[in-house]
Motif scaffolding. Structure first.
Motif, mmCIF file in Angstrom:
data_model
loop_
_atom_site.group_PDB
_atom_site.id
_atom_site.type_symbol
_atom_site.label_atom_id
_atom_site.label_comp_id
_atom_site.label_asym_id
_atom_site.label_seq_id
_atom_site.Cartn_x
_atom_site.Cartn_y
_atom_site.Cartn_z
ATOM 1 N N TYR A 1 42.684 -32.688 -6.976
ATOM 2 C CA TYR A 1 43.119 -34.109 -7.652
ATOM 3 C C TYR A 1 41.703 -34.602 -8.534
ATOM 4 O O TYR A 1 42.050 -35.415 -9.342
ATOM 5 N N ALA A 2 40.208 -34.709 -8.124
ATOM 6 C CA ALA A 2 39.649 -34.449 -9.001
ATOM 7 C C ALA A 2 38.805 -34.318 -10.217
ATOM 8 O O ALA A 2 38.145 -33.985 -10.254
ATOM 9 N N PHE A 3 39.907 -32.977 -10.387
ATOM 10 C CA PHE A 3 39.599 -32.253 -11.409
ATOM 11 C C PHE A 3 38.721 -31.393 -11.353
ATOM 12 O O PHE A 3 37.841 -30.546 -12.133
ATOM 13 N N GLU A 4 38.166 -30.841 -9.911
ATOM 14 C CA GLU A 4 37.281 -30.288 -9.306
ATOM 15 C C GLU A 4 38.043 -28.727 -9.990
ATOM 16 O O GLU A 4 39.106 -28.647 -8.687
ATOM 17 N N GLU A 5 37.255 -27.657 -10.402
ATOM 18 C CA GLU A 5 38.151 -26.303 -10.119
ATOM 19 C C GLU A 5 37.647 -25.960 -9.061
ATOM 20 O O GLU A 5 37.006 -25.942 -7.853
ATOM 21 N N ILE A 6 39.223 -24.678 -7.687
ATOM 22 C CA ILE A 6 38.503 -24.486 -6.970
ATOM 23 C C ILE A 6 38.881 -23.085 -7.629
ATOM 24 O O ILE A 6 38.956 -22.190 -8.137
ATOM 25 N N PRO A 7 38.064 -22.475 -5.838
ATOM 26 C CA PRO A 7 37.685 -20.839 -6.187
ATOM 27 C C PRO A 7 39.430 -19.742 -6.221
ATOM 28 O O PRO A 7 39.919 -20.405 -5.302
ATOM 29 N N TRP A 8 39.554 -18.913 -6.801
ATOM 30 C CA TRP A 8 40.314 -18.395 -5.807
ATOM 31 C C TRP A 8 40.409 -18.060 -4.752
ATOM 32 O O TRP A 8 41.842 -17.366 -4.489
ATOM 33 N N LEU B 1 47.398 -37.070 -10.110
ATOM 34 C CA LEU B 1 48.077 -36.300 -10.973
ATOM 35 C C LEU B 1 48.290 -36.706 -12.249
ATOM 36 O O LEU B 1 47.862 -35.824 -13.290
ATOM 37 N N CYS B 2 48.737 -37.355 -12.646
ATOM 38 C CA CYS B 2 49.456 -37.756 -13.492
ATOM 39 C C CYS B 2 47.976 -38.233 -14.806
ATOM 40 O O CYS B 2 48.144 -37.938 -15.955
ATOM 41 N N THR C 1 48.291 -41.787 0.058
ATOM 42 C CA THR C 1 49.860 -41.809 0.204
ATOM 43 C C THR C 1 50.251 -40.758 -1.167
ATOM 44 O O THR C 1 49.161 -40.910 -1.876
ATOM 45 N N ALA C 2 51.509 -40.929 -1.111
ATOM 46 C CA ALA C 2 52.086 -40.580 -2.269
ATOM 47 C C ALA C 2 51.742 -41.249 -3.988
ATOM 48 O O ALA C 2 51.486 -40.530 -4.972
ATOM 49 N N ASP C 3 51.809 -42.402 -3.507
ATOM 50 C CA ASP C 3 51.460 -43.050 -5.169
ATOM 51 C C ASP C 3 50.381 -43.305 -5.239
ATOM 52 O O ASP C 3 50.308 -42.634 -6.106
ATOM 53 N N VAL C 4 49.055 -43.107 -4.662
ATOM 54 C CA VAL C 4 48.012 -42.587 -5.135
ATOM 55 C C VAL C 4 47.830 -41.143 -5.471
ATOM 56 O O VAL C 4 47.290 -41.009 -6.486
#
Length: 221
Positions: free
Chosen positions: A214-221, A196-197, A188-191
């Motif tokens: 959202y889990a602070f895992e870096e995504i490759p470009w 994010l916060c 949901t948007a609330d989760v």
């Protein structure tokens, strides 16, 4: 975080982030098209709306964007690519956030920690693309990722405590994603807002110019 500016504050994710930040005691200024007439695809509108603000804001989050623009669906094949639909994607999902960065940097403190975060999407990752399709949306998100990375390089010269980042919130249940989740887990948007916060609180200048989920895992470009 003490003072936040949320661009796209009336959208599904934006409004949930506003509510979550306020629940955490943050003072929030929100701007949106539906409530304030902010059109991120129109530089005059961006300049006027942001020019009326004083700041400083130690958090600025751009939550604008759309999976469909003017009813154009994501393309499953390049044979469905329409140049006007692709331009629409670039105006909203790449040029719009770039204009916000251009006119909002003056509102960010130079000598204290701050975050400038822009909503992106994992499908904008070139390195993580193993499925194909969605040409216009993917390329617009890849373009905004480049804008964010390039801006971070520039901003680091004048704002040494700033984290300028691209963020992927996961697949969020909104009216834009309802037809395209394809059995992927959704939240949901609330989760998504809580995640994010939490992430905003963890970002520092050492993370600037990077792309995180959202889990602070870096995504490759």
């Amino acid at each position: 975080m003490e003072n936040a500016l949320i661009i796209g504050a009336s959208g599904g994710i934006g409004s949930a982030v506003v509510a979550e930040l306020e629940a955490r005691g943050v003072s929030v200024t929100g701007l949106s098209r539906s409530k304030d007439g902010l059109d991120v695809t129109d530089e005059g509108s961006v300049e006027a709306q942001l020019g009326a603000l004083e700041g400083p804001f130690d958090l600025m989050f751009t939550a604008t964007g759309a999976l469909e623009v003017d009813g154009a669906h994501p393309e499953k094949t390049i044979r469905r690519l329409d140049p006007e639909a692709m331009l629409g994607q670039f105006r909203l999902n790449a040029i719009g956030p770039a204009l916000v960065l251009k006119h909002a940097i003056r509102l960010v403190p130079r000598r204290t920690p701050a975050v400038m975060a822009t909503l992106s999407a994992r499908v904008g990752s070139i390195g993580d693309n193993g499925l194909g399709g969605w040409y216009s949306y993917r390329t617009a998100k890849a373009a905004v990722n480049q804008v964010i990375h390039t801006a971070a390089v520039e901003f680091a010269r004048s704002h040494r405590h700033l984290a300028c980042v691209a963020l992927h919130p996961g697949t969020v249940e909104t009216r834009f994603t309802a037809d395209y989740s394809d059995h992927h887990p959704t939240v949901t948007a609330d989760v998504a807002a809580r995640r994010l916060c939490d992430l905003f609180d963890r970002l520092g200048p050492e993370h600037t110019g990077r792309f995180y989920d959202y889990a602070f895992e870096e995504i490759p470009w």
